[in-house]
Design an enzyme around this catalytic site. Structure first.
Site, PDB file in Angstrom:
ATOM      1  CB  VAL A   1     -43.327  38.614  38.992  1.00 21.81           C
ATOM      2  CG1 VAL A   1     -44.845  38.735  39.122  1.00 21.81           C
ATOM      3  CG2 VAL A   1     -42.627  39.745  39.744  1.00 21.81           C
ATOM      4  CE  LYS A   2     -45.424  30.083  40.599  1.00 21.79           C
ATOM      5  NZ  LYS A   2     -45.647  28.956  41.550  1.00 21.79           N
ATOM      6  CB  ILE A   3     -47.511  36.113  35.378  1.00 24.87           C
ATOM      7  CG1 ILE A   3     -46.871  37.323  36.074  1.00 24.87           C
ATOM      8  CG2 ILE A   3     -48.705  36.548  34.536  1.00 24.87           C
ATOM      9  CD1 ILE A   3     -46.371  38.396  35.132  1.00 24.87           C
TER      10      ILE A   3
END
Length: 214
Positions: free
Chosen positions: A82-84
């Site tokens: 997951v890119k945050i």
């Protein structure tokens, strides 16, 4: 050094994967939008082609909403990361993801101190955007060098993923510094393959082959 391809186009991913050089994929909302397809469909198909890490970005800006997206994305396939974004709410989400066993790629990093905070929060990957730093007449790869030094000083497990790669020199410098990953557009990957002397040499060999009695 691992190579990720930075794209949402399946044909580009398949071509790079066929060469045996791709360890993972990074995407973002801008890349997915260019495909004209749904985010979920693109992610699932990419995960069917590449079994390594596939980064999928949240679009929320509050921790609670980011976590809702993160859990949904992580449930799609086991290799999704997951890119945050590297904002305060993002760091809160990174910490919670780490506690829940969700891998994260902290994106939009533009300084070594930001990277330090991401590692403290438990990020799996940090993505310094070297090309965008170069665009404002600063040294993108200098930031990567600082991040690598800091992470080694404190034995952080966070992997340095060099992003916003614009040309082969970025890749060369990343490899010399010891970065863990470089994520490259398809165009840059193809530039890495090419060399004019290779083309000239092959042309000469083929021309000479035509002279060999058959």
């Amino acid at each position: 050094m691992k190579f990720f391809i930075d794209t949402a186009y399946i044909d580009e991913i398949k071509e790079a994967a066929a060469m045996g050089i791709i360890d993972g994929v990074t995407t973002n909302p801008s890349l997915v939008a260019k495909t004209g397809r749904t985010f979920r469909d693109v992610l699932v198909e990419i995960c069917d082609v590449v079994k390594g890490p596939v980064s999928a970005e949240v679009v929320a800006t509050t921790c609670d909403d980011m976590m809702q997206e993160a859990r949904a994305l992580a449930a799609l396939r086991p290799n999704i990361v997951v890119k945050i974004p590297l904002i305060a709410e993002g760091l809160k989400a990174v910490r919670l993801c780490a506690q829940e066993g969700i891998k994260t790629n902290v994106t939009l990093c533009f300084s070594a101190t930001q990277a330090l905070l991401a590692a403290k929060a438990g990020a799996s990957y940090i993505s310094p955007f070297v090309g965008r730093v170069d665009d404002i007449s600063s040294g993108g790869m200098d930031i990567v060098a600082d991040i690598i030094e800091i992470y080694r000083n404190y034995d952080f497990d966070t992997e340095v993923l060099v992003a916003s790669v614009r040309h082969p020199i970025h890749v060369l410098e990343a490899a010399r510094m010891g970065a863990d990953v470089a994520t490259c557009p398809h165009k840059v990957l193809m530039q890495l393959v090419k060399h004019p002397l290779t083309d000239i040499g092959l042309e000469r060999f083929l021309a000479d082959w035509e002279k060999v009695p058959k």
